[in-house]
Write an enzyme that holds these catalytic residues in place. Structure first.
Site, PDB file in Angstrom:
ATOM      1  N   TRP A   1      43.914  46.905  36.080  1.00 57.04           N
ATOM      2  CA  TRP A   1      43.908  46.184  34.795  1.00 57.04           C
ATOM      3  C   TRP A   1      42.500  46.167  34.191  1.00 57.04           C
ATOM      4  O   TRP A   1      42.321  45.875  33.022  1.00 57.04           O
ATOM      5  CB  TRP A   1      44.433  44.756  34.974  1.00 57.04           C
ATOM      6  CG  TRP A   1      43.527  43.846  35.773  1.00 57.04           C
ATOM      7  CD1 TRP A   1      42.913  44.124  36.957  1.00 57.04           C
ATOM      8  CD2 TRP A   1      43.127  42.511  35.442  1.00 57.04           C
ATOM      9  NE1 TRP A   1      42.169  43.050  37.386  1.00 57.04           N
ATOM     10  CE2 TRP A   1      42.285  42.045  36.480  1.00 57.04           C
ATOM     11  CE3 TRP A   1      43.409  41.654  34.381  1.00 57.04           C
ATOM     12  CZ2 TRP A   1      41.719  40.766  36.480  1.00 57.04           C
ATOM     13  CZ3 TRP A   1      42.845  40.380  34.379  1.00 57.04           C
ATOM     14  CH2 TRP A   1      42.014  39.941  35.418  1.00 57.04           C
ATOM     15  N   ASP A   2      41.518  46.494  35.018  1.00 56.59           N
ATOM     16  CA  ASP A   2      40.127  46.536  34.562  1.00 56.59           C
ATOM     17  C   ASP A   2      40.002  47.296  33.240  1.00 56.59           C
ATOM     18  O   ASP A   2      39.222  46.927  32.363  1.00 56.59           O
ATOM     19  CB  ASP A   2      39.247  47.259  35.594  1.00 56.59           C
ATOM     20  CG  ASP A   2      39.310  46.657  36.986  1.00 56.59           C
ATOM     21  OD1 ASP A   2      40.355  46.097  37.349  1.00 56.59           O
ATOM     22  OD2 ASP A   2      38.316  46.775  37.734  1.00 56.59           O
TER      23      ASP A   2
ATOM     24  N   GLU B   1      42.498  36.364  43.143  1.00 60.78           N
ATOM     25  CA  GLU B   1      43.291  36.934  44.247  1.00 60.78           C
ATOM     26  C   GLU B   1      43.254  36.090  45.520  1.00 60.78           C
ATOM     27  O   GLU B   1      43.974  36.387  46.470  1.00 60.78           O
ATOM     28  CB  GLU B   1      42.783  38.350  44.553  1.00 60.78           C
ATOM     29  CG  GLU B   1      43.069  39.328  43.432  1.00 60.78           C
ATOM     30  CD  GLU B   1      42.628  40.752  43.781  1.00 60.78           C
ATOM     31  OE1 GLU B   1      41.809  40.930  44.694  1.00 60.78           O
ATOM     32  OE2 GLU B   1      43.128  41.683  43.117  1.00 60.78           O
TER      33      GLU B   1
ATOM     34  N   LYS C   1      38.219  33.222  43.273  1.00 58.74           N
ATOM     35  CA  LYS C   1      37.453  34.461  43.400  1.00 58.74           C
ATOM     36  C   LYS C   1      36.791  34.852  42.080  1.00 58.74           C
ATOM     37  O   LYS C   1      35.671  35.310  42.047  1.00 58.74           O
ATOM     38  CB  LYS C   1      38.399  35.577  43.861  1.00 58.74           C
ATOM     39  CG  LYS C   1      37.712  36.922  44.022  1.00 58.74           C
ATOM     40  CD  LYS C   1      38.674  37.983  44.526  1.00 58.74           C
ATOM     41  CE  LYS C   1      37.975  39.336  44.630  1.00 58.74           C
ATOM     42  NZ  LYS C   1      38.891  40.413  44.973  1.00 58.74           N
ATOM     43  N   GLN C   2      37.532  34.701  40.981  1.00 58.48           N
ATOM     44  CA  GLN C   2      37.038  35.216  39.698  1.00 58.48           C
ATOM     45  C   GLN C   2      37.683  34.455  38.552  1.00 58.48           C
ATOM     46  O   GLN C   2      38.676  33.754  38.750  1.00 58.48           O
ATOM     47  CB  GLN C   2      37.373  36.694  39.589  1.00 58.48           C
ATOM     48  CG  GLN C   2      38.858  37.002  39.560  1.00 58.48           C
ATOM     49  CD  GLN C   2      39.170  38.424  39.979  1.00 58.48           C
ATOM     50  OE1 GLN C   2      39.396  38.683  41.148  1.00 58.48           O
ATOM     51  NE2 GLN C   2      39.184  39.334  39.019  1.00 58.48           N
TER      52      GLN C   2
END
Ligand code: BGC
Length: 769
Positions: free
Chosen positions: A324-325, A466, A580-581
């Site tokens: 998806w980046d 994640e 995580k993000q």
């Protein structure tokens, strides 16, 4: 202002990170920033876009071509390479303006005296199959030089070997190395020609390396050139070897300097389209340009069959897979500067729709469930056990493949953004609409209708964070699913009105539903987690707020092994609120016009200390939202972190025992987004361009070119004044709102100056841009 990345010494410890930092490439292939004499142990690699192979039952990965620029040197029998002879001086340099790599190494000779070896090379942006190099030596004493020059077929592979039945031939001065991949039998051919401007004896060595020897006179410079070309069966049909050979012969004919000139011109063109200038902050300017450079060397300008892998073309890491980046972090740069490449990126998703359909069917769903890790066919390269437990050595069950369903919504988001930015709805008739509808059908079949709450929910997913797998109602995922449904309806309306015949044809396959009626029903009672009325916080997923509250430092103190995985069933972060993000904050960035400043600020402040930034995708989002809420100085350190990730090499290198190093195109795209969409405050909704700058303290101006709806503009944005210049050739006037003021129109050929104080000046100008 410098455009050069430079290292002024040789350090073995930096070989791998320099391979990334000094990368060159042209979207067809990437050439790692290694030195001429390096081989597979130093991770030398010519990574080909879109050519994948599986060997030995391991995971599939991209194929590295033999290295046609390989060169090794010796003097009076002494091997002169940085690995054998400690250099007296050494510089490695990359000019990012013209994508030319240079090294100069000075060796002390065993019998006294010094020898200077220089090598310059580029991966042509003008001829996508071509590599060229110019090399020289100059010794302070008379000596016997031996040069080994040719094609190094002993390539670096993580899961190889991929190239079989290798044939090496010497055809009238041209070396040819051809092989076929094991799995799909794709031929890969490299041709090489070395051209000397002095007398030398040439003998064919073993394999595809020639050996050239001559007596060098003290103080004289001996210069030679190398031309190499790479073709594969995917782009050159039956005879890639012949095409490669013809290409190097033509290159020799043209000569190094002309090739270099054409390459430089092509780069100048690229920079004209995409350079973003920052006045007042040289460090930020350089890092931003470097990030743009990294995107330009991997942009698939010449093919709609490939997209950009998560580690670009810096090797086989991450299986060369597309995540998806691309849609969420890189696409915005291309949409604003190079819509044609943006289109290629989305066509890649259209070409891989069948793989996405197969994946949905495999899990018992309808429609299209895109691969979490996508390669050539669109089948998922992600395994069910994607991380190894560092303690037991056993694979850990991860739910990236099965549960990061947001990928299908990300693809839809990308397609719709393209339509909004370019007005080019042919992408919809060429497969885009089908992708959108199939993704909506997937979500319709995935959703759960909660009879008690009387709403559709999305259960059992993994969001961007994640570390928390299999959660219910992840706010980000739900917001994107909602967008998918809306886009499915809007695109149907658009096609019906504009291309009724096409619409009928395309939708025949959906007559039995679920289709538009069901999408509407689902949308009407679809649940997206909303800000709490008191705290304004949006819960990342159901019951997230019940997790253990622990500081990041405290969590880090619990770490036993530096590479242990924080997610999964037993991960350290799994039972805590540490993420995580960027997740909720990413959603707030995507839908920034739907949330108040207060909501964005409250959530930024809440989630920021809880975010590990364990993914390079994360810091840019915090920079973007900080700018959006008018606190650019909170965002600045995040911007710098994002923009320098491939310069410093400071990023996670391992997950469990898996090497994940390489370049970080999502972070590179994130740097551009933070600068332009964040600090410069540029936002286009398909109709109106909004500009509301929030520049960091030391930035005075951001200036950049922009393409919107096929028309060209130049923006110059400072704290108090915005200048928008519309090219004379533009077809339409652009509506814009600067500093949150009145709506203005910028007609073709006009320069509008808009001040914070409200003054507006329009200059009619001649032939601008
Ligand atoms: C991130 C994903 C990302 C992937 C590839 C992972 O570490 O969590 O969001 O897509 O890396 O960059």
């Amino acid at each position: 202002m410098s455009w050069t990345v430079q290292d002024q010494s040789f350090d073995r410890e930096r070989i791998t990170t320099n391979g990334n930092k000094f990368m060159t490439g042209n979207g067809y292939m990437g050439y790692r920033g290694t030195l001429e004499e390096f081989g597979k142990e130093q991770l030398a690699a010519v990574t080909l876009a879109g050519v994948y192979d599986q060997a030995g039952g391991k995971w599939r990965e991209p194929v590295n071509a033999p290295n046609g620029l390989f060169t090794r040197l010796s003097c009076n029998g002494q091997q002169l390479g940085v690995l054998n002879t400690e250099p007296e001086r050494h510089t490695q340099e990359l000019d990012i303006r013209s994508a030319v790599h240079k090294r100069e190494t000075v060796y002390g000779l065993a019998g006294g005296g010094q020898l200077v070896f220089t090598a310059e090379r580029f991966v042509s942006m003008d001829q996508l199959h071509l590599l060229a190099g110019k090399l020289s030596i100059n010794s302070t004493v008379d000596c016997r030089i031996v040069i080994e020059s040719g094609i190094d077929g002993d390539v670096w592979d993580i899961n190889g070997p991929h190239l079989h039945a290798r044939q090496e031939q010497f055809v009238e001065g041209v070396l040819r190395s051809s092989a076929v991949t094991g799995e799909l039998g794709v031929s890969v051919s490299v041709a090489e020609r070395t051209v000397f401007s002095f007398d030398a004896k040439e003998t064919a060595g073993d394999s595809a390396i020639r050996v050239i020897s001559f007596d060098a006179k003290a103080g004289e410079t001996y210069e030679w050139f190398k031309f190499a070309a790479v073709y594969t069966g995917l782009d050159a049909g039956d005879n890639p070897a012949l095409l490669a050979e013809q290409n190097v012969r033509a290159a020799e004919e043209a000569g190094y300097n002309r090739l270099l000139e054409a390459h430089r011109d092509a780069w100048e063109e690229r920079w004209l389209q995409s350079d973003c200038m920052i006045e007042g902050d040289d460090a930020a300017q350089f890092a931003l340009r470097y990030s743009i450079y990294q995107l330009l060397i991997i942009a698939p300008t010449g093919s709609e069959k490939v997209s950009i892998p998560a580690r670009g073309l810096s090797g086989q890491v991450y299986k060369g897979a597309v995540f998806w980046d691309t849609e969420m972090f890189m696409l915005p740069f291309f949409l604003h500067s190079d819509p044609r490449t943006a289109r290629n990126l989305l066509m890649y998703r259209i070409h891989t729709l069948e793989g996405a359909r197969r994946k949905a069917a495999e899990y018992g769903f309808l429609g299209a469930f895109y691969a979490w890790e996508s390669q050539d066919s669109g089948d998922d390269a992600c395994t069910l056990f994607n991380v190894n437990d560092v303690f037991t050595g056993r694979p850990l069950r991860t739910y990236f493949r099965d549960k990061q369903v947001h990928i299908s919504a990300d693809v839809v988001h990308g397609i719709w953004q393209y339509v909004i930015f370019t007005g080019d709805d042919t992408l919809l008739t060429e497969g885009g609409a089908e992708v959108i509808w199939e993704c909506a059908r997937f979500f319709y079949s995935y959703a759960y209708y909660n009879p008690v709450k009387q709403r559709y929910e999305i259960l059992d997913v993994t969001g961007p964070d994640e570390y928390h797998e299999r959660v219910n109602n992840n706010a980000f995922t739900n917001a994107l699913v909602k967008e998918t449904l809306e886009v499915a309806l809007k695109s149907a309306e658009l096609l019906q009105a504009k291309f009724p015949e096409e619409f009928r044809k395309l939708t025949r396959q959906f007559v039995d539903g679920p289709f538009l009626k069901e999408f509407q029903t689902m949308l009407d009672s679809f649940y997206v987690p909303q800000p709490d009325s008191e705290t304004l916080l949006i819960e990342q997923f159901d019951r997230y707020f019940q997790l253990e509250e622990v500081g990041l430092a405290e969590l880090k103190s619990r770490v036993i092994h530096k590479n242990e995985y924080w997610g999964g069933g037993n991960g350290l972060a799994t039972t805590t609120t540490i993420l995580k993000q960027a997740d909720v904050v990413l959603m707030l960035n995507l839908f920034k016009r739907s949330y108040s400043r207060e909501v964005k600020q409250a959530n930024w402040e809440f989630y920021e200390p809880r975010t590990e930034h364990g993914s390079s995708l994360s810091p840019c989002i915090y920079a973007l939202v900080a700018a959006d809420i008018g606190s650019p100085d909170w965002g600045y350190p995040y911007f710098m972190r994002t923009a320098t990730v491939d310069l410093t090499g400071e990023s996670k290198q391992y997950v469990g025992d898996l090497y994940i190093g390489g370049t970080h195109p999502a972070a590179n795209g994130g740097a551009w987004m933070a600068a332009v969409l964040g600090f410069a405050g540029v936002q286009f909704d398909g109709k109106v361009l909004y500009i509301k700058p929030a520049l960091p303290e030391q930035w005075n101006v951001v200036e950049l070119p922009l393409i919107l709806l096929g028309d060209s503009f130049r923006l110059r944005i400072s704290r108090n004044e915005i200048t928008v210049t519309a090219a004379t050739g533009n077809r339409n006037a652009l509506a814009l709102i600067a500093f949150g003021g009145e709506r203005q129109l910028c007609r073709p050929g006009v320069r509008l100056r808009l001040q914070l104080a409200g003054t507006i000046t329009a200059d009619e100008q001649q032939g601008a841009l």
